[in-house]
Design a protein around this motif. Structure first.
Motif: not given
Length: 383
Positions: A309-328
């Protein structure tokens, strides 16, 4: 004696008869007893694997194990970035320090038996008695290239990660494929491409009940207690998005006390949060951490935008099932912090980075890097 009589006296059948009696005594079914037996064997395997993992290279001096309170205090006061002279960083040579190797140096070591963690091809190899390193290898093992790319980019920009060196390895006692055919053999084999991984300099700090740190715990870091600023923490998150770092489970990060930071009682006065395994990068982050799409895939990486979301500056990172970072979500201060670091990298440095990693289509990788860098530089975040 008959074959049936021999079979009845075999250790396997004695174990089964004993298991049946035990199951009856404890009111448990044979199926449940077998399940417990399998669980026990699996646990033993995990313990052995953990022991081997601890031996993957010469053990550093260890700080005292942290309880939950001490661990939280460590994270709250931890840094994530230290300044570097980016234009002078040699991305081809990589980090110096103890145990560094020039690109493509021939390294000789002796195979160490035992299974390492993970699913990519690797083995443990002794450089000398008590000095064991982890070797990743294989022509189609994309994590080799990705680990070089990600660790050297992090290092050049001032973020801490393992040191990874692309080398050729002559292994005494290795089969031609130690991951799929483990065990010591009376052969020598040369592995190329390959990388040797070394921990960053300092003392790894262990904790009780938790491995590494979660990306969610970056929010615990407190600048007023000496920790990293919010801008530095957001810059690290945005860099993870930029690299498409998909495997963000806690075990892939480490708590590190920088050199000279240990004081009496094992307390650390120079705490740092480090990235440990960044082999699933420069592709497209995905739910199941699949190497095929998540590691060194130019087309997928180039076609994945930095911003969801460029307007809200949300990063494009799909979170994996075991991951701890997603769309920050990223602050303007964090965006600007990383942008100011990235623009200092020259075309020559970018070419060296991708060339030493051994990827094909180097000019296209450099062009994709610069395009994604522009996405960060030209954005503006309201927060």
């Amino acid at each position: 004696m008959s074959r049936r009589g021999n079979a009845a006296k075999s250790p396997r059948n004695r174990s089964l008869r004993y298991g049946k009696r035990l199951a009856r005594i404890q009111g448990m079914t044979l199926g449940r007893w077998c399940g417990l037996l399998v669980s026990s064997l699996a646990l033993n395997g995990l313990i052995h694997s953990a022991q081997l993992g601890a031996q993957e290279q010469t053990p550093a001096k260890q700080a005292a194990r942290l309880d939950e309170t001490a661990r939280t205090a460590f994270i709250r006061s931890a840094q994530v970035w230290s300044p570097t002279n980016i234009p002078s960083m040699d991305l081809r040579a990589g980090p110096d320090g103890g145990g560094a190797f020039p690109p493509n140096q021939m390294v000789t070591c002796t195979y160490v038996e035992g299974r390492l963690h993970g699913s990519s091809r690797k083995f443990a190899c002794a450089m000398s008695p008590g000095h064991v390193v982890k070797v990743r290898y294989g022509v189609h093992n994309e994590e080799i290239q990705a680990s070089v790319l990600a660790t050297r980019l992090l290092w050049a920009l001032g973020f801490a990660a393992d040191r990874v060196y692309p080398v050729r390895v002559r292994c005494n006692g290795c089969s031609s494929d130690p991951w799929h055919r483990p065990g010591r053999v009376r052969e020598d084999h040369v592995f190329a491409p390959a990388v040797i991984e070394r921990h960053p300099e300092g003392d790894e700090v262990t904790d009780e009940g938790k491995a590494g740190w979660s990306w969610r715990e970056l929010d615990l870091v407190d600048e007023s207690m000496g920790g990293a600023s919010p801008a530095q923490r957001d810059a690290l998150k945005l860099l993870a998005v930029f690299m498409q770092h998909t495997d963000t489970k806690p075990e892939q990060q480490r708590l590190l006390c920088l050199p000279g930071g240990l004081v009496a009682g094992g307390r650390c006065v120079r705490p740092f949060l480090v990235l440990h395994d960044v082999g699933l990068t420069f592709g497209h982050a995905n739910t199941f951490n699949r190497t095929g799409s998540g590691s060194v895939d130019l087309d997928k990486w180039a076609n994945t935008p930095v911003w969801k979301d460029p307007g809200a500056c949300v990063g494009h990172l799909s979170k994996s099932l075991t991951g701890t970072l997603g769309n920050p979500p990223i602050s303007e201060a964090g965006r600007l912090f990383l942008a100011n670091l990235l623009v200092q990298l020259s075309d020559r440095q970018l070419h060296d980075l991708f060339e030493v990693a051994g990827v094909d289509r180097v000019p296209e990788w450099v062009a994709a890097f610069k395009h994604k860098r522009d996405e960060i530089v030209l954005a503006h975040c309201g927060r």
